[in-house]
Design a protein around this motif. Structure first.
Motif, PDB file in Angstrom:
ATOM      1  N   GLU A  14       0.806  -1.225   0.000  1.00 51.58           N
ATOM      2  CA  GLU A  14       0.000   0.000   0.000  1.00 51.58           C
ATOM      3  C   GLU A  14       0.839   1.275   0.000  1.00 51.58           C
ATOM      4  OE1 GLU A  14      -3.238   0.199  -0.297  1.00 51.58           O
ATOM      5  OE2 GLU A  14      -3.718  -1.922  -0.081  1.00 51.58           O
ATOM      6  N   ALA A  27       0.909   1.023  13.667  1.00 52.64           N
ATOM      7  CA  ALA A  27      -0.290   0.196  13.833  1.00 52.64           C
ATOM      8  C   ALA A  27      -0.181  -0.681  15.085  1.00 52.64           C
ATOM      9  CB  ALA A  27      -0.504  -0.664  12.596  1.00 52.64           C
ATOM     10  N   TRP A  47      -8.191  -7.309  12.389  1.00 52.84           N
ATOM     11  CA  TRP A  47      -8.366  -5.897  12.751  1.00 52.84           C
ATOM     12  C   TRP A  47      -7.066  -5.123  12.501  1.00 52.84           C
ATOM     13  CZ3 TRP A  47      -5.911  -2.950  16.510  1.00 52.84           C
ATOM     14  CH2 TRP A  47      -6.470  -1.702  16.771  1.00 52.84           C
ATOM     15  N   GLY A  50      -6.347  -4.407   8.902  1.00 54.79           N
ATOM     16  CA  GLY A  50      -7.112  -3.241   8.437  1.00 54.79           C
ATOM     17  C   GLY A  50      -6.476  -1.935   8.875  1.00 54.79           C
ATOM     18  N   VAL A  51      -5.984  -1.890  10.111  1.00 52.03           N
ATOM     19  CA  VAL A  51      -5.316  -0.683  10.614  1.00 52.03           C
ATOM     20  C   VAL A  51      -4.061  -0.413   9.789  1.00 52.03           C
ATOM     21  CG1 VAL A  51      -4.106   0.328  12.585  1.00 52.03           C
ATOM     22  CG2 VAL A  51      -6.252  -0.895  12.942  1.00 52.03           C
ATOM     23  N   ARG A  53      -3.430  -1.380   6.720  1.00 53.72           N
ATOM     24  CA  ARG A  53      -3.841  -0.964   5.372  1.00 53.72           C
ATOM     25  C   ARG A  53      -4.257   0.504   5.373  1.00 53.72           C
ATOM     26  NH1 ARG A  53      -7.213  -4.758   4.848  1.00 53.72           N
ATOM     27  NH2 ARG A  53      -5.693  -6.275   4.127  1.00 53.72           N
ATOM     28  N   HIS A  54      -5.054   0.877   6.369  1.00 51.00           N
ATOM     29  CA  HIS A  54      -5.533   2.257   6.468  1.00 51.00           C
ATOM     30  C   HIS A  54      -4.368   3.225   6.673  1.00 51.00           C
ATOM     31  CE1 HIS A  54      -8.164   5.570   7.425  1.00 51.00           C
ATOM     32  NE2 HIS A  54      -7.514   5.750   8.547  1.00 51.00           N
ATOM     33  N   LYS A  55      -3.469   2.920   7.607  1.00 47.15           N
ATOM     34  CA  LYS A  55      -2.324   3.787   7.883  1.00 47.15           C
ATOM     35  C   LYS A  55      -1.386   3.862   6.679  1.00 47.15           C
ATOM     36  CE  LYS A  55      -2.002   4.029  12.830  1.00 47.15           C
ATOM     37  NZ  LYS A  55      -2.035   5.480  12.818  1.00 47.15           N
ATOM     38  N   ARG A  57      -2.228   3.566   3.505  1.00 43.96           N
ATOM     39  CA  ARG A  57      -2.855   4.408   2.490  1.00 43.96           C
ATOM     40  C   ARG A  57      -2.748   5.885   2.863  1.00 43.96           C
ATOM     41  NH1 ARG A  57      -8.149   0.579   1.515  1.00 43.96           N
ATOM     42  NH2 ARG A  57      -7.087  -0.971   0.245  1.00 43.96           N
ATOM     43  N   MET A  58      -2.949   6.179   4.149  1.00 40.45           N
ATOM     44  CA  MET A  58      -2.795   7.567   4.594  1.00 40.45           C
ATOM     45  C   MET A  58      -1.365   8.045   4.378  1.00 40.45           C
ATOM     46  SD  MET A  58      -5.261   7.888   7.986  1.00 40.45           S
ATOM     47  CE  MET A  58      -3.900   8.444   8.913  1.00 40.45           C
ATOM     48  N   ARG A  61      -0.832   8.702   0.691  1.00 38.81           N
ATOM     49  CA  ARG A  61      -1.486   9.947   0.270  1.00 38.81           C
ATOM     50  C   ARG A  61      -0.681  11.155   0.713  1.00 38.81           C
ATOM     51  NH1 ARG A  61      -6.474   7.502   1.444  1.00 38.81           N
ATOM     52  NH2 ARG A  61      -6.467   8.396   3.521  1.00 38.81           N
ATOM     53  N   ARG A 159     -15.256  16.170   3.603  1.00 39.98           N
ATOM     54  CA  ARG A 159     -15.082  15.137   4.624  1.00 39.98           C
ATOM     55  C   ARG A 159     -14.362  15.693   5.847  1.00 39.98           C
ATOM     56  NH1 ARG A 159     -13.483   9.521   1.619  1.00 39.98           N
ATOM     57  NH2 ARG A 159     -15.510   9.175   0.677  1.00 39.98           N
TER      58      ARG A 159
END
Length: 197
Positions: A14, A27, A47, A50-51, A53-55, A57-58, A61, A159
């Motif tokens: 990611e 994470a 869980w 997912g954390v 993956r989210h971190k 992607r952030m 970005r 958002r």
């Protein structure tokens, strides 16, 4: 160790190899804070994936935005300066101190509510200072500065605004905003009644 390798692979996919280990470490700290440090438990592992993956992607970005901003600054350095619009130094020159502070806050993108809070001013006093500032700018024949490029970044402003109010109320802040990368921050009154300095 095998679970750690899986998390690193997710982060690498990611965010890239450079950021992967930092993302997984962040994470894991979140997992410890949430009481989900047992990686043998499959629910915790899902869980945590997912954390990660989210971190990741952030992080990716934020890196893209940073590269984009750096590119804009680089291009701006090579381009000829635009003639319309005044430089902030021209606007702030020979202003009284009270107006200089208001002008600096306006130029950095603060709104009326934020300026009133930061300067501890009632609305009437703030309106008088803004009117005086407008008169000064018009008298000097200056146009508004065009260097407020922070307003034109590719951020999800809707958002961000949607997230600000509930978070502001939850954290008991006086006002909230975001930095150029979109990270939220809150300004709260001091929790101790005594002056800090």
């Amino acid at each position: 160790m095998q679970n750690f390798a899986k998390l690193i692979a997710i982060a690498r996919r990611e965010a890239g190899a450079m950021q992967a280990e930092d993302v997984v470490q962040d994470a894991l700290l979140v997992a410890i804070e949430q009481g989900r440090a047992d990686l043998d438990d499959q629910a915790n592992l899902r869980w945590l994936s997912g954390v990660v993956r989210h971190k990741a992607r952030m992080s990716a970005r934020a890196a893209r935005r940073r590269r984009h901003r750096d590119g804009l600054w680089h291009e701006a350095g090579r381009a000829e300066p635009a003639s319309p619009g005044a430089a902030p130094a021209e606007v702030l020159a020979d202003l009284p101190k009270a107006l200089r502070v208001v002008a600096a806050l306006v130029l950095t993108g603060h709104n009326r509510r934020e300026i009133a809070y930061l300067l501890n001013l009632p609305d009437t006093a703030l309106r008088q200072r803004i009117s005086a500032l407008k008169r000064h700018v018009v008298a000097k024949g200056l146009a508004a500065p065009q260097e407020l490029n922070g307003l034109h970044l590719d951020l999800a402003y809707g958002r961000i605004r949607d997230a600000l109010l509930p978070a502001l109320l939850r954290h008991g802040g006086s006002f909230a905003s975001h930095d150029p990368d979109g990270h939220l921050f809150f300004v709260r009154p001091s929790q101790s009644g005594m002056p800090r300095q």
